[in-house]
Structure formats: structure tokens, C-alpha cells
Design an enzyme around this catalytic site. Structure first.
Site, PDB file in Angstrom:
ATOM      1  N   GLY A 160     123.508  21.466 -66.236  1.00  0.00           N
ATOM      2  CA  GLY A 160     124.551  22.341 -66.739  1.00  0.00           C
ATOM      3  C   GLY A 160     125.759  21.732 -65.969  1.00  0.00           C
ATOM      4  O   GLY A 160     125.882  20.691 -65.653  1.00  0.00           O
ATOM      5  N   GLU A 161     126.624  22.837 -65.688  1.00  0.00           N
ATOM      6  CA  GLU A 161     127.847  22.412 -64.758  1.00  0.00           C
ATOM      7  C   GLU A 161     127.762  22.888 -63.534  1.00  0.00           C
ATOM      8  O   GLU A 161     127.660  24.234 -63.306  1.00  0.00           O
ATOM      9  CB  GLU A 161     129.131  22.979 -65.426  1.00  0.00           C
ATOM     10  CG  GLU A 161     129.701  22.043 -66.716  1.00  0.00           C
ATOM     11  CD  GLU A 161     129.685  20.778 -66.491  1.00  0.00           C
ATOM     12  OE1 GLU A 161     130.091  20.497 -65.460  1.00  0.00           O
ATOM     13  OE2 GLU A 161     129.203  19.952 -67.266  1.00  0.00           O
ATOM     14  N   SER A 162     127.550  21.867 -62.587  1.00  0.00           N
ATOM     15  CA  SER A 162     127.379  22.304 -61.066  1.00  0.00           C
ATOM     16  C   SER A 162     128.249  23.502 -60.395  1.00  0.00           C
ATOM     17  O   SER A 162     127.752  24.092 -59.676  1.00  0.00           O
ATOM     18  CB  SER A 162     127.153  21.202 -60.232  1.00  0.00           C
ATOM     19  OG  SER A 162     128.154  20.294 -60.225  1.00  0.00           O
ATOM     20  N   CYS A 183     119.965  16.725 -62.899  1.00  0.00           N
ATOM     21  CA  CYS A 183     121.509  16.244 -63.105  1.00  0.00           C
ATOM     22  C   CYS A 183     122.272  17.414 -62.144  1.00  0.00           C
ATOM     23  O   CYS A 183     122.388  17.242 -60.995  1.00  0.00           O
ATOM     24  CB  CYS A 183     121.844  16.654 -64.668  1.00  0.00           C
ATOM     25  SG  CYS A 183     123.530  16.082 -64.840  1.00  0.00           S
ATOM     26  N   ARG A 202     129.290  13.641 -57.523  1.00  0.00           N
ATOM     27  CA  ARG A 202     129.211  14.545 -58.468  1.00  0.00           C
ATOM     28  C   ARG A 202     129.404  13.972 -59.952  1.00  0.00           C
ATOM     29  O   ARG A 202     128.426  14.088 -60.928  1.00  0.00           O
ATOM     30  CB  ARG A 202     130.406  15.522 -58.667  1.00  0.00           C
ATOM     31  CG  ARG A 202     130.057  16.756 -59.621  1.00  0.00           C
ATOM     32  CD  ARG A 202     131.499  17.580 -59.606  1.00  0.00           C
ATOM     33  NE  ARG A 202     131.316  18.634 -60.409  1.00  0.00           N
ATOM     34  CZ  ARG A 202     131.123  18.982 -61.846  1.00  0.00           C
ATOM     35  NH1 ARG A 202     131.388  17.879 -62.409  1.00  0.00           N
ATOM     36  NH2 ARG A 202     131.118  20.053 -62.180  1.00  0.00           N
ATOM     37  N   ILE A 249     123.951  12.296 -68.663  1.00  0.00           N
ATOM     38  CA  ILE A 249     125.242  12.805 -69.242  1.00  0.00           C
ATOM     39  C   ILE A 249     126.154  13.191 -68.040  1.00  0.00           C
ATOM     40  O   ILE A 249     125.827  14.224 -66.992  1.00  0.00           O
ATOM     41  CB  ILE A 249     124.502  14.050 -69.936  1.00  0.00           C
ATOM     42  CG1 ILE A 249     123.918  13.580 -71.097  1.00  0.00           C
ATOM     43  CG2 ILE A 249     125.935  14.835 -70.408  1.00  0.00           C
ATOM     44  CD1 ILE A 249     123.450  14.696 -71.973  1.00  0.00           C
ATOM     45  N   ARG A 250     127.328  12.644 -67.860  1.00  0.00           N
ATOM     46  CA  ARG A 250     128.320  12.883 -66.722  1.00  0.00           C
ATOM     47  C   ARG A 250     127.452  12.974 -65.675  1.00  0.00           C
ATOM     48  O   ARG A 250     127.709  13.806 -64.836  1.00  0.00           O
ATOM     49  CB  ARG A 250     129.095  14.037 -67.255  1.00  0.00           C
ATOM     50  CG  ARG A 250     130.243  13.943 -68.025  1.00  0.00           C
ATOM     51  CD  ARG A 250     130.776  15.357 -68.492  1.00  0.00           C
ATOM     52  NE  ARG A 250     131.198  16.083 -67.529  1.00  0.00           N
ATOM     53  CZ  ARG A 250     132.317  15.798 -66.717  1.00  0.00           C
ATOM     54  NH1 ARG A 250     133.469  15.462 -67.463  1.00  0.00           N
ATOM     55  NH2 ARG A 250     132.630  17.055 -65.770  1.00  0.00           N
ATOM     56  N   HIS A 257     118.068  13.644 -67.500  1.00  0.00           N
ATOM     57  CA  HIS A 257     117.566  14.831 -68.196  1.00  0.00           C
ATOM     58  C   HIS A 257     116.153  14.726 -68.667  1.00  0.00           C
ATOM     59  O   HIS A 257     116.085  14.421 -70.126  1.00  0.00           O
ATOM     60  CB  HIS A 257     118.558  15.216 -69.147  1.00  0.00           C
ATOM     61  CG  HIS A 257     119.750  15.800 -68.594  1.00  0.00           C
ATOM     62  ND1 HIS A 257     119.968  16.982 -68.084  1.00  0.00           N
ATOM     63  CD2 HIS A 257     121.022  15.205 -68.483  1.00  0.00           C
ATOM     64  CE1 HIS A 257     121.281  17.146 -67.610  1.00  0.00           C
ATOM     65  NE2 HIS A 257     121.941  16.128 -67.781  1.00  0.00           N
ATOM     66  N   GLU A 312     114.364  16.800 -69.799  1.00  0.00           N
ATOM     67  CA  GLU A 312     114.006  17.937 -70.720  1.00  0.00           C
ATOM     68  C   GLU A 312     114.637  17.639 -72.216  1.00  0.00           C
ATOM     69  O   GLU A 312     114.183  18.322 -72.977  1.00  0.00           O
ATOM     70  CB  GLU A 312     114.759  19.314 -69.998  1.00  0.00           C
ATOM     71  CG  GLU A 312     115.906  19.179 -70.415  1.00  0.00           C
ATOM     72  CD  GLU A 312     116.818  18.485 -68.943  1.00  0.00           C
ATOM     73  OE1 GLU A 312     115.823  17.783 -68.135  1.00  0.00           O
ATOM     74  OE2 GLU A 312     117.834  18.717 -68.877  1.00  0.00           O
TER      75      GLU A 312
END
Lengths: 298, 197
Positions: B52-54, B84, B115, B143-144, B179, B181
Site C-alpha cells: 500500500g502506501e507506507s 513492499c 522508500r 511496484i514502486r 508482492h 499476493e
């Protein structure tokens, strides 16, 4: 590292990016300062644009991609993903946004369309796209063109949530209606809604559209955001609702908390207290047909 | 057995599905629960921090009061996996970007993270990654993605891309920059569940 073994821009990567946004709030910002406020409030991403939809509506004229300088400044200001809006069909604006490093392009009806017949071929890009939709057929046509994420169109820049509600209910209802249908019935539906058969079959089986589906277009308060989540949205875009409100910092934080607690009215009551008034807005019924944005794109 | 997935934000349902399928595959009974508020983590036997967005996740873990519960769970030695954004949250230290956003870190693993080690979304990639606990490579989706730039001596490095550590474990804690998942391949989730069964 053998660079040729890295596979970029695959469907899995594009749709995967959208999945990381789930349960989050994506906020419209027009400069670096607003972007920082959004990040501090807990936004999962920001949408960089020249003017928020409410101002686009007020000013009239042709609305285009944001100034690349502003987009770059926003990218440098925050660590969360930055999205940018390109005009419908304007693949060069999309290429410019990709070159600037935006993480997702919104091919958006909020801007003045550049092509009245074709949307951008989004499969040609490394960067993922989000597109607006009012119904299942429109959503699946955009996915077929390569969209990795869908959002309801609603009616942007109004602060009137009723159109977002209408579009979300429409899409959810159409998905539910596919349940239990035979293959031949599904094929007939695909023809009727002008969507690819494979995507209709996939939607029927998954019982949801095959990509992440956010709500957008008129969300102005924590309660609006929670309402859209209750209807099954994966997350929420807030455009003018934050920076056209009386106290953007408080409104931004309250909307993030509302999305995280959308099923808890007690918490929603708490987060909605003392946040100042929301954007003034304009009811959709009072807008002349020629000024309606959602009918752009098909 | 009760397996928890932190559900504040990110690709939660994908982890829930992967864990349920992994349990089914190994013929174990168990319940997978999603966690948005405090009070549930202490009941769990294992925990997943999803992607997600940390920045967002860290803020809300503190606001919701879940962060301390996770630290207690770690002290009890229960298995915890972060993917992630989860890898970032598990770390003890971060780079300038992490500092800039006043990122809240849980500090469960003696690592320093970068990050966005692998750049922006256009740089995101899939890669056939060799992992020491798997016989054949794993299609890892980045992903990023973040990376671990420094690891303490208690940290076991499981995989690297160039100089960047992308998979590591420290006793009960497993951190992945990718990821597992997002693909159908359950082998990484099974490796995590091996810590439990």
C-alpha cells in the site's frame, strides 16, 4: 542485474499499482504546497492539475493538461504517487506526463476532449491509466483499451455527490445482474452494452469489474466519502472538495479517517466535527446540459 | 489458527485470498481476519502487513493504536510478514524520503530502507527471483518497490537485486520488497506459514 530480464509495464504491474491504492483517498492538488498538505493528511496519492474542477467549471474555455513545471514540482515535493490528467484521446499529453514521471495518467472528462471519437490506446504505455465510467459497458470498454483502474465519473466540480452515487449503483447493479446468467445470456449482454465478451464473462465470474474501482465526481465531505465506500467503492478521489473547503488540512484528514472508518457512524460523527464548512458547490440539476462533464467520452 | 492482515489500506483482499488458499493447499484449518482497529492483533497467531502506501499506512497504524500491538506481538515471537510498504514499516531506519514525511516505523527488523529504491511506477517490474527456500525462481512483482540498504548481523539476507536487499528475515519476521499476493504462486505464503505449522 540482467536488465533484459526486468519486465516493465505489464498488465500485472499496471493493475497491481492500482491495487496498492485501495482503501485510500486520492486528492486533487494544483501546487506543491497543496500536495504536501494532502500527503500529511494521509492521502495515498495526489492528482496534479492546473485548476480544480470547480474552477475549470467556473472559468470555462479549454481545459488542458497541467503545466509540466507544476507537475514536476509536485513530484519533487511528495513521496506518495503523483497522477496527472490528460485530455480524452490526447496521447501526446499522456506521453508528456509519462516522461515527467507521473505514476498514473487519468484520461479525464474534466478536461476538454481532444478526440471526439477515440480514447487513448492505453496498452501502448508503460504507465498505468485510470478512466471514468458511468456504467458497466463504459468501464469495460476502457479496460479493453488498457485502463488499469476505473473511477465513477460523477459530476466533477459540483460538490454534489448524487451523480457519483448514481454511477456507482449503476455499475454495481449491472455486475450483480450478471450473476447466474448462462454463457449465451452473457454474450447477449456484452452485445447490448457494447463491451468485449471476455471482459463480461470475467466480470460475471469475479462478481466485480476486473480492475480497482474508485468513486469520484462530487465527493465533498467525510460522509460523502464514507457513503461511496459503503456502496462498494475501493477508494475515493476527492477533487475540489478539499481545497475549496474552509479548512483544507482538517477536511483532508477527516476524509482519510472517514474512508478508513466508513462503516462506523460514531467515528464518522467524531471526524466530521469542527472541520469547517465544505465547498459551496452547485447542484447538478441547476447545471445547463452543455456544461455537464460526464457525457464527455462514451 | 488465526491469521491477521492489516487492512487499513492497500491490497488486503489479495493477501487474504492467498492465505486462505495456502491454508487449503496444506490441509490446515484456520481463519483469516482483516484488522482496521485495535484489539484484534493480540488474538492473532501470525500477521501480514500488506502493500500500500507506507506513508499513509504508518500514520494510520499510529492513529488507530495498532502499532504498539504489533510490537507486542513481535516480542512474543509470532510470525510477521511485511510486503513492499510492509517491508518499510518493519524497518528500524529509513532514508531521507522516509524522514521527510515523518514516517512512523515499527522497528521490528534491524534494517535501513530506501522508500522508492527502484524508482517510480514506470520503473516497476516483474523479475524471476531466486529465493534460497525455493527450488525454482519466483515471479516477483516489484511496484514502486523499496529496498533494504543496510541490515544488521541478526538479519538473514534471502535475496538481492544488484546491491539492494529485496527479501530478508530476522527470526519470526519476514520482509519482502515484492508482492507475492499478486500472483497465483503460493510458495512464498507457504514459506511464511511454515513458521507457524
Amino acid at each position: 542485474m540482467e536488465l533484459e530480464k526486468l519486465r516493465h509495464g505489464t498488465e500485472l504491474i499496471k493493475r497491481g499499482f492500482a491495487k496498492m491504492q485501495k482503501g485510500g483517498v486520492i486528492m486533487d492538488v494544483v501546487n506543491a504546497e497543496q500536495a504536501k498538505i494532502a500527503e500529511e493528511a494521509g492521502a495515498v496519492a495526489v492528482m496534479a492539475l492546473q485548476a480544480v474542477p470547480a474552477d475549470i467549471r467556473k472559468e470555462g474555455g479549454v481545459a488542458r493538461m497541467a503545466d509540466p513545471k507544476i507537475v514536476s514540482e509536485i513530484i519533487d515535493a511528495v513521496t506518495i504517487p503523483v497522477m496527472g490528467k490528460a485530455r480524452i484521446g490526447h496521447f501526446v499529453e499522456a506521453e508528456i506526463l509519462e516522461a515527467l514521471g507521473v505514476d498514473m495518467v487519468d484520461e479525464s472528462e474534466v478536461l476538454t476532449p481532444a478526440d471526439h471519437k477515440y480514447h487513448i490506446d492505453k496498452t501502448e504505455f508503460t504507465v498505468p491509466f485510470v478512466c471514468g465510467a458511468r456504467n458497466l459497458g463504459e468501464a469495460l470498454r476502457r479496460i479493453n483499451e488498457g485502463a488499469a483502474m476505473i473511477r465513477t465519473k460523477g459530476e466533477a466540480g459540483t460538490g454534489d455527490v448524487s451523480e457519483a452515487v448514481k454511477h456507482m449503483k449503476q455499475i454495481m447493479g449491472e455486475v450483480r445482474a450478471l450473476k447466474g446468467m448462462t454463457k449465451e445470456e452473457l454474450i447477449a449482454v456484452a452485445r447490448e452494452i457494447e463491451a468485449p465478451i471476455e471482459l463480461v464473462l470475467e466480470t460475471a465470474e469475479m462478481q466485480r469489474i476486473p480492475v480497482v474501482n474508485f468513486a469520484a465526481g462530487g465527493v465533498a465531505t467525510p460522509a460523502d466519502a464514507a457513503l461511496m465506500m459503503r456502496m462498494g467503492a475501493d477508494g475515493v478521489f476527492v477533487g475540489s472538495g478539499i481545497f475549496k473547503s474552509e479548512n483544507p488540512e482538517k477536511m483532508a484528514k477527516a476524509i482519510v479517517e472517514a474512508v478508513n472508518n466508513y462503516d462506523n457512524p460514531k467515528v464518522l460523527a467524531e471526524v466530521s466535527k469542527g472541520i469547517g464548512s465544505g465547498m459551496k458547490g452547485i447542484s447538478v440539476d441547476s447545471i445547463p446540459e452543455s456544461d455537464i462533464l460526464q457525457t464527455r467520452g462514451w | 489458527m488465526k491469521l491477521g492482515v492489516i487492512a487499513i489500506q492497500g491490497d488486503v483482499s489479495e493477501h487474504v485470498e492467498a492465505l486462505e488458499n495456502a491454508l487449503k493447499q496444506r490441509g490446515e484449518k484456520g481463519e483469516v481476519v482483516t484488522i482496521k482497529h485495535k484489539g484484534i492483533v493480540p488474538e492473532c497467531d501470525a500477521l501480514v502487513l500488506p502493500g500500500g502506501e507506507s506513508t499513509t499506512l504508518g500514520k494510520l497504524l499510529i492513529r488507530e493504536g495498532i502499532a504498539d500491538e504489533i510490537r507486542e506481538m513481535n516480542a512474543a515471537g509470532k510470525p510477521i510478514m511485511g510486503t513492499c510498504a510492509g517491508l518499510i514499516l518493519l524497518a528500524t531506519a529509513g532514508d531521507e524520503q522516509v524522514a521527510k514525511t515523518h514516517q512512523h516505523l515499527l522497528g521490528l527488523m534491524d534494517t535501513k530502507v530506501n522508500r522508492n529504491a527502484f524508482g517510480r511506477q514506470r520503473d516497476s517490474f516483474e523479475y524471476e527471483l531466486e529465493l534460497p527456500f525455493l527450488e525454482t525462481p519466483y515471479n516477483a512483482v516489484f511496484i514502486r518497490a523499496p529496498g533494504i540498504v543496510e541490515a544488521g548481523e541478526d538479519v538473514k539476507v534471502l535475496a538481492k537485486i544488484d546491491d539492494m536487499i529485496v527479501a530478508a528475515e530476522q527470526e519470526n519476521v519476514l520482509a519482502l520488497a515484492f508482492h507475492p499476493e499478486l500472483t497465483e504462486d503460493l510458495r512464498v505464503h507457504q514459506y511464511f506459514l511454515d513458521k507457524l505449522f
